[in-house]
Motif scaffolding. Structure first.
Motif, PDB file in Angstrom:
ATOM      1  N   PHE A 148       0.832  -1.213   0.000  1.00 56.94           N
ATOM      2  CA  PHE A 148       0.000   0.000   0.000  1.00 56.94           C
ATOM      3  C   PHE A 148       0.867   1.263   0.000  1.00 56.94           C
ATOM      4  O   PHE A 148       0.727   2.113   0.885  1.00 56.94           O
ATOM      5  CB  PHE A 148      -0.940  -0.001   1.213  1.00 56.94           C
ATOM      6  CG  PHE A 148      -2.040  -1.009   1.108  1.00 56.94           C
ATOM      7  CD1 PHE A 148      -3.261  -0.667   0.515  1.00 56.94           C
ATOM      8  CD2 PHE A 148      -1.867  -2.299   1.574  1.00 56.94           C
ATOM      9  CE1 PHE A 148      -4.275  -1.597   0.391  1.00 56.94           C
ATOM     10  CE2 PHE A 148      -2.874  -3.241   1.458  1.00 56.94           C
ATOM     11  CZ  PHE A 148      -4.082  -2.891   0.861  1.00 56.94           C
ATOM     12  N   PRO A 149       1.741   1.411  -1.008  1.00 52.78           N
ATOM     13  CA  PRO A 149       2.634   2.588  -0.997  1.00 52.78           C
ATOM     14  C   PRO A 149       1.871   3.904  -1.081  1.00 52.78           C
ATOM     15  O   PRO A 149       2.304   4.904  -0.500  1.00 52.78           O
ATOM     16  CB  PRO A 149       3.519   2.368  -2.231  1.00 52.78           C
ATOM     17  CG  PRO A 149       2.708   1.504  -3.141  1.00 52.78           C
ATOM     18  CD  PRO A 149       1.913   0.604  -2.210  1.00 52.78           C
ATOM     19  N   GLN A 150       0.738   3.928  -1.786  1.00 58.23           N
ATOM     20  CA  GLN A 150      -0.031   5.160  -1.928  1.00 58.23           C
ATOM     21  C   GLN A 150      -0.536   5.653  -0.583  1.00 58.23           C
ATOM     22  O   GLN A 150      -0.670   6.859  -0.374  1.00 58.23           O
ATOM     23  CB  GLN A 150      -1.187   4.986  -2.932  1.00 58.23           C
ATOM     24  CG  GLN A 150      -2.364   4.169  -2.442  1.00 58.23           C
ATOM     25  CD  GLN A 150      -2.218   2.644  -2.500  1.00 58.23           C
ATOM     26  OE1 GLN A 150      -1.115   2.102  -2.468  1.00 58.23           O
ATOM     27  NE2 GLN A 150      -3.346   1.955  -2.557  1.00 58.23           N
ATOM     28  N   LEU A 151      -0.804   4.764   0.334  1.00 58.08           N
ATOM     29  CA  LEU A 151      -1.242   5.154   1.672  1.00 58.08           C
ATOM     30  C   LEU A 151      -0.064   5.702   2.474  1.00 58.08           C
ATOM     31  O   LEU A 151      -0.144   6.765   3.079  1.00 58.08           O
ATOM     32  CB  LEU A 151      -1.884   3.965   2.394  1.00 58.08           C
ATOM     33  CG  LEU A 151      -2.289   4.183   3.851  1.00 58.08           C
ATOM     34  CD1 LEU A 151      -3.316   5.306   3.985  1.00 58.08           C
ATOM     35  CD2 LEU A 151      -2.845   2.888   4.444  1.00 58.08           C
ATOM     36  N   PHE A 152       1.042   4.978   2.450  1.00 57.86           N
ATOM     37  CA  PHE A 152       2.175   5.358   3.289  1.00 57.86           C
ATOM     38  C   PHE A 152       2.882   6.617   2.800  1.00 57.86           C
ATOM     39  O   PHE A 152       3.492   7.327   3.600  1.00 57.86           O
ATOM     40  CB  PHE A 152       3.142   4.189   3.462  1.00 57.86           C
ATOM     41  CG  PHE A 152       2.654   3.216   4.490  1.00 57.86           C
ATOM     42  CD1 PHE A 152       3.044   3.328   5.812  1.00 57.86           C
ATOM     43  CD2 PHE A 152       1.765   2.207   4.146  1.00 57.86           C
ATOM     44  CE1 PHE A 152       2.564   2.450   6.773  1.00 57.86           C
ATOM     45  CE2 PHE A 152       1.283   1.330   5.101  1.00 57.86           C
ATOM     46  CZ  PHE A 152       1.686   1.451   6.418  1.00 57.86           C
ATOM     47  N   THR A 153       2.800   6.933   1.516  1.00 60.47           N
ATOM     48  CA  THR A 153       3.403   8.189   1.051  1.00 60.47           C
ATOM     49  C   THR A 153       2.612   9.392   1.549  1.00 60.47           C
ATOM     50  O   THR A 153       3.144  10.491   1.618  1.00 60.47           O
ATOM     51  CB  THR A 153       3.509   8.245  -0.489  1.00 60.47           C
ATOM     52  OG1 THR A 153       2.215   8.093  -1.051  1.00 60.47           O
ATOM     53  CG2 THR A 153       4.448   7.183  -1.015  1.00 60.47           C
ATOM     54  N   ARG A 154       1.353   9.192   1.907  1.00 63.22           N
ATOM     55  CA  ARG A 154       0.500  10.285   2.392  1.00 63.22           C
ATOM     56  C   ARG A 154       0.538  10.442   3.912  1.00 63.22           C
ATOM     57  O   ARG A 154       0.021  11.416   4.445  1.00 63.22           O
ATOM     58  CB  ARG A 154      -0.944  10.038   1.963  1.00 63.22           C
ATOM     59  CG  ARG A 154      -1.127  10.063   0.479  1.00 63.22           C
ATOM     60  CD  ARG A 154      -2.548   9.726   0.119  1.00 63.22           C
ATOM     61  NE  ARG A 154      -2.683   9.632  -1.318  1.00 63.22           N
ATOM     62  CZ  ARG A 154      -3.433   8.745  -1.940  1.00 63.22           C
ATOM     63  NH1 ARG A 154      -4.143   7.869  -1.258  1.00 63.22           N
ATOM     64  NH2 ARG A 154      -3.501   8.730  -3.244  1.00 63.22           N
ATOM     65  N   LEU A 155       1.089   9.456   4.591  1.00 62.93           N
ATOM     66  CA  LEU A 155       1.124   9.489   6.055  1.00 62.93           C
ATOM     67  C   LEU A 155       2.447  10.051   6.560  1.00 62.93           C
ATOM     68  O   LEU A 155       3.506   9.738   6.019  1.00 62.93           O
ATOM     69  CB  LEU A 155       0.955   8.075   6.626  1.00 62.93           C
ATOM     70  CG  LEU A 155      -0.401   7.411   6.468  1.00 62.93           C
ATOM     71  CD1 LEU A 155      -0.320   5.950   6.883  1.00 62.93           C
ATOM     72  CD2 LEU A 155      -1.459   8.134   7.285  1.00 62.93           C
ATOM     73  N   PRO A 212      -7.106  12.017   6.587  1.00 64.30           N
ATOM     74  CA  PRO A 212      -7.126  12.362   5.163  1.00 64.30           C
ATOM     75  C   PRO A 212      -6.559  11.255   4.264  1.00 64.30           C
ATOM     76  O   PRO A 212      -7.112  10.959   3.206  1.00 64.30           O
ATOM     77  CB  PRO A 212      -6.266  13.629   5.097  1.00 64.30           C
ATOM     78  CG  PRO A 212      -6.426  14.247   6.455  1.00 64.30           C
ATOM     79  CD  PRO A 212      -6.483  13.067   7.401  1.00 64.30           C
ATOM     80  N   ALA A 213      -5.480  10.607   4.681  1.00 64.48           N
ATOM     81  CA  ALA A 213      -4.873   9.547   3.869  1.00 64.48           C
ATOM     82  C   ALA A 213      -5.798   8.339   3.762  1.00 64.48           C
ATOM     83  O   ALA A 213      -5.942   7.750   2.679  1.00 64.48           O
ATOM     84  CB  ALA A 213      -3.526   9.136   4.468  1.00 64.48           C
ATOM     85  N   LEU A 214      -6.438   7.955   4.854  1.00 66.33           N
ATOM     86  CA  LEU A 214      -7.368   6.823   4.813  1.00 66.33           C
ATOM     87  C   LEU A 214      -8.591   7.138   3.960  1.00 66.33           C
ATOM     88  O   LEU A 214      -9.016   6.313   3.142  1.00 66.33           O
ATOM     89  CB  LEU A 214      -7.787   6.423   6.232  1.00 66.33           C
ATOM     90  CG  LEU A 214      -6.727   5.693   7.043  1.00 66.33           C
ATOM     91  CD1 LEU A 214      -7.123   5.628   8.514  1.00 66.33           C
ATOM     92  CD2 LEU A 214      -6.490   4.300   6.489  1.00 66.33           C
ATOM     93  N   LEU A 215      -9.156   8.321   4.118  1.00 65.94           N
ATOM     94  CA  LEU A 215     -10.325   8.698   3.321  1.00 65.94           C
ATOM     95  C   LEU A 215      -9.982   8.759   1.836  1.00 65.94           C
ATOM     96  O   LEU A 215     -10.789   8.365   0.988  1.00 65.94           O
ATOM     97  CB  LEU A 215     -10.899  10.024   3.799  1.00 65.94           C
ATOM     98  CG  LEU A 215     -11.650   9.950   5.122  1.00 65.94           C
ATOM     99  CD1 LEU A 215     -12.004  11.346   5.622  1.00 65.94           C
ATOM    100  CD2 LEU A 215     -12.898   9.086   4.997  1.00 65.94           C
ATOM    101  N   GLU A 216      -8.800   9.211   1.520  1.00 63.00           N
ATOM    102  CA  GLU A 216      -8.378   9.245   0.118  1.00 63.00           C
ATOM    103  C   GLU A 216      -8.260   7.824  -0.436  1.00 63.00           C
ATOM    104  O   GLU A 216      -8.697   7.547  -1.555  1.00 63.00           O
ATOM    105  CB  GLU A 216      -7.047   9.989  -0.001  1.00 63.00           C
ATOM    106  CG  GLU A 216      -6.841  10.576  -1.363  1.00 63.00           C
ATOM    107  CD  GLU A 216      -5.708  11.591  -1.393  1.00 63.00           C
ATOM    108  OE1 GLU A 216      -5.185  11.799  -2.496  1.00 63.00           O
ATOM    109  OE2 GLU A 216      -5.344  12.168  -0.357  1.00 63.00           O
ATOM    110  N   LEU A 217      -7.695   6.910   0.340  1.00 59.60           N
ATOM    111  CA  LEU A 217      -7.596   5.510  -0.095  1.00 59.60           C
ATOM    112  C   LEU A 217      -8.984   4.905  -0.277  1.00 59.60           C
ATOM    113  O   LEU A 217      -9.245   4.221  -1.275  1.00 59.60           O
ATOM    114  CB  LEU A 217      -6.784   4.685   0.909  1.00 59.60           C
ATOM    115  CG  LEU A 217      -6.657   3.195   0.594  1.00 59.60           C
ATOM    116  CD1 LEU A 217      -5.906   2.974  -0.718  1.00 59.60           C
ATOM    117  CD2 LEU A 217      -5.977   2.465   1.742  1.00 59.60           C
ATOM    118  N   PHE A 218      -9.890   5.148   0.658  1.00 62.19           N
ATOM    119  CA  PHE A 218     -11.260   4.624   0.542  1.00 62.19           C
ATOM    120  C   PHE A 218     -11.925   5.173  -0.718  1.00 62.19           C
ATOM    121  O   PHE A 218     -12.563   4.434  -1.472  1.00 62.19           O
ATOM    122  CB  PHE A 218     -12.089   5.005   1.767  1.00 62.19           C
ATOM    123  CG  PHE A 218     -11.729   4.287   3.039  1.00 62.19           C
ATOM    124  CD1 PHE A 218     -10.648   3.436   3.123  1.00 62.19           C
ATOM    125  CD2 PHE A 218     -12.480   4.492   4.169  1.00 62.19           C
ATOM    126  CE1 PHE A 218     -10.331   2.783   4.307  1.00 62.19           C
ATOM    127  CE2 PHE A 218     -12.173   3.841   5.366  1.00 62.19           C
ATOM    128  CZ  PHE A 218     -11.100   2.987   5.427  1.00 62.19           C
TER     129      PHE A 218
END
Length: 147
Positions: free
Chosen positions: A14-21, A127-133
């Motif tokens: 899940f790199p897209q999540l971790f780059t936002r955190l 914000p990162a979780l909502l963006e992933l959802f």
């Protein structure tokens, strides 16, 4: 809570999540997940049944289907990088919208709804979780839209 290897696996899939955190946000998330493995044939969710978590699929594969008029309607397969259960959270119904059944050994991170609510309200994770959802839902809509 998970260890360093678990975090590396999660970050790889899940790199897209971790780059936002932020570093703190990633730590906060990792403190609230637990690894859960599913053997082939085991259900993660059952259609229209209560659910209490979202799952981040790290490896393996599952089949998704719904029950309609005494028939099983296949919807597709998912694998590593899939998110499961976000609809139940976003709808606030806490009811599964499909059956998800492991077709091969599947490794996931489980995030229970109660800690997820806190993470969604937090500036370092929400914000990162909502963006992933949102991205997950948009991707599913595009995949099912008629051509």
């Amino acid at each position: 809570m998970s260890d360093t290897t678990d975090r590396a696996d999660f970050q790889k899939v899940f790199p897209q999540l971790f780059t936002r955190l932020s570093k703190d946000g990633a730590e906060h998330l990792m403190q609230n997940v637990s690894r859960v493995d599913f053997h082939p044939g085991r259900n993660v969710f059952r259609d229209r049944m209560p659910t209490d978590a979202v799952y981040f699929v790290l490896s393996g594969e599952a089949e998704i289907f719904v029950e309609k008029d005494d028939r099983t309607v296949p919807l597709g397969k998912i694998g590593a990088g899939a998110l499961l259960g976000e609809i139940s959270v976003l709808s606030r119904e806490m009811i599964a919208s499909s059956t998800v059944q492991a077709s091969q050994r599947m490794s996931t991170f489980k995030l229970m709804h109660q800690p997820l609510e806190g993470l969604l309200m937090s500036d370092d994770t929400g914000p990162a979780l909502l963006e992933l959802f949102s991205e997950t839902l948009a991707s599913r809509l595009r995949a099912t839209a008629p051509a």
